[in-house]
Design a protein around this motif. Structure first.
Motif, PDB file in Angstrom:
ATOM      1  N   THR A 158       0.839  -1.198   0.000  1.00 29.98           N
ATOM      2  CA  THR A 158       0.000   0.000   0.000  1.00 29.98           C
ATOM      3  C   THR A 158       0.875   1.249   0.000  1.00 29.98           C
ATOM      4  O   THR A 158       0.572   2.231  -0.697  1.00 29.98           O
ATOM      5  N   TRP A 159       1.968   1.197   0.752  1.00 30.76           N
ATOM      6  CA  TRP A 159       2.875   2.330   0.804  1.00 30.76           C
ATOM      7  C   TRP A 159       3.508   2.575  -0.566  1.00 30.76           C
ATOM      8  O   TRP A 159       3.589   3.702  -1.029  1.00 30.76           O
ATOM      9  N   ILE A 160       3.951   1.529  -1.220  1.00 29.37           N
ATOM     10  CA  ILE A 160       4.576   1.679  -2.542  1.00 29.37           C
ATOM     11  C   ILE A 160       3.554   2.202  -3.555  1.00 29.37           C
ATOM     12  O   ILE A 160       3.863   3.073  -4.357  1.00 29.37           O
ATOM     13  N   ASP A 161       2.323   1.694  -3.503  1.00 28.64           N
ATOM     14  CA  ASP A 161       1.290   2.166  -4.430  1.00 28.64           C
ATOM     15  C   ASP A 161       0.958   3.647  -4.222  1.00 28.64           C
ATOM     16  O   ASP A 161       0.527   4.325  -5.147  1.00 28.64           O
ATOM     17  N   SER A 162       1.138   4.137  -3.013  1.00 28.38           N
ATOM     18  CA  SER A 162       0.828   5.544  -2.745  1.00 28.38           C
ATOM     19  C   SER A 162       2.004   6.468  -3.062  1.00 28.38           C
ATOM     20  O   SER A 162       1.856   7.685  -3.034  1.00 28.38           O
ATOM     21  N   TRP A 163       3.140   5.909  -3.386  1.00 25.44           N
ATOM     22  CA  TRP A 163       4.333   6.692  -3.682  1.00 25.44           C
ATOM     23  C   TRP A 163       4.192   7.327  -5.071  1.00 25.44           C
ATOM     24  O   TRP A 163       4.011   6.625  -6.073  1.00 25.44           O
ATOM     25  N   PRO A 164       4.294   8.664  -5.211  1.00 27.39           N
ATOM     26  CA  PRO A 164       4.070   9.324  -6.499  1.00 27.39           C
ATOM     27  C   PRO A 164       4.996   8.848  -7.613  1.00 27.39           C
ATOM     28  O   PRO A 164       4.571   8.726  -8.759  1.00 27.39           O
ATOM     29  N   VAL A 165       6.253   8.572  -7.313  1.00 30.90           N
ATOM     30  CA  VAL A 165       7.190   8.130  -8.357  1.00 30.90           C
ATOM     31  C   VAL A 165       6.755   6.772  -8.921  1.00 30.90           C
ATOM     32  O   VAL A 165       6.807   6.550 -10.131  1.00 30.90           O
ATOM     33  N   TYR A 166       6.301   5.876  -8.067  1.00 30.42           N
ATOM     34  CA  TYR A 166       5.828   4.564  -8.524  1.00 30.42           C
ATOM     35  C   TYR A 166       4.593   4.743  -9.419  1.00 30.42           C
ATOM     36  O   TYR A 166       4.498   4.134 -10.486  1.00 30.42           O
ATOM     37  N   ARG A 167       3.656   5.580  -8.974  1.00 36.43           N
ATOM     38  CA  ARG A 167       2.454   5.815  -9.790  1.00 36.43           C
ATOM     39  C   ARG A 167       2.822   6.450 -11.120  1.00 36.43           C
ATOM     40  O   ARG A 167       2.222   6.165 -12.150  1.00 36.43           O
ATOM     41  N   GLN A 168       3.824   7.286 -11.106  1.00 33.74           N
ATOM     42  CA  GLN A 168       4.252   7.948 -12.325  1.00 33.74           C
ATOM     43  C   GLN A 168       4.837   6.943 -13.314  1.00 33.74           C
ATOM     44  O   GLN A 168       4.528   6.970 -14.497  1.00 33.74           O
TER      45      GLN A 168
ATOM     46  N   SER B 228      -2.111  13.767  -4.542  1.00 35.43           N
ATOM     47  CA  SER B 228      -2.368  13.001  -3.321  1.00 35.43           C
ATOM     48  C   SER B 228      -3.788  13.302  -2.857  1.00 35.43           C
ATOM     49  O   SER B 228      -4.457  14.202  -3.372  1.00 35.43           O
TER      50      SER B 228
END
Length: 188
Positions: A5-15, A30
């Motif tokens: 969940t933390w990784i999915d909320s990370w903007p760079v990962y979503r980008q 966010s």
């Protein structure tokens, strides 16, 4: 919050994994930023104005809510500044709402060390008396046998952001008083 969940909320990962590879939209938004509203959203009206600091005359949008100035921003419609303001212009909200702004006439007597509060009528009378006395003391009917009818006792230095009508009236006033030193800050 789990690692996934933390990784999915990370903007760079979503980008990198989403449809927004440049990070210009949803990838960098966010929950908190989605809930934000512009400071000017609650303004009752927008008043067009000109920055009072220098001779450039950058356009400003003054946002008013309940008769009170709440925000000042650059005017995108201004051909002079195209919505941009320098740091002083961007901070001009302090001129209307700042805690250091004086709301009364203050006067410091010659050789005095403290300011005293005056009512506006008294201050205006003092200014008028001084203009009359300076005009009288510096009046020249003629110089080197040439008729002058002028005073060298007073002068005018106009502000850079006065409009043409204000400058016209100031010029007429000081010319009628006999002053010859009539200048404007915009030309200095």
């Amino acid at each position: 919050m789990g690692v996934r969940t933390w990784i999915d909320s990370w903007p760079v990962y979503r980008q990198l994994k989403g449809t927004d590879p440049l990070g210009l939209g949803a990838a960098v938004r966010s929950g908190r930023s989605a809930r934000l509203a512009p400071r000017v959203a609650t303004a009752d009206r927008i008043v067009k104005s000109v920055c009072p600091y220098c001779a450039v005359g950058c356009g400003q949008n003054v946002y008013v809510e309940d008769g009170r100035v709440t925000q000042i921003e650059g005017d995108p419609d201004s051909p002079v500044s195209r919505g941009r303001l320098c740091p002083k212009g961007a901070a001009s909200l302090q001129l209307t709402t700042g805690g250091a702004r004086e709301h009364h006439v203050l006067h410091r007597r010659p050789h005095g060390t403290a300011w005293e509060r005056l009512d506006l009528d008294t201050a205006m009378d003092m200014i008028a008396d001084r203009v009359i006395e300076a005009r009288r003391a510096g009046w020249q009917w003629e110089v080197d046998q040439a008729r002058t009818r002028r005073t060298m006792g007073i002068a005018s230095l106009g502000g850079a952001t006065l409009d043409n009508e204000e400058n016209y009236l100031i010029k007429k006033l000081f010319t009628a008083l006999g002053a010859v030193q009539i200048e404007n800050q915009a030309r200095i």
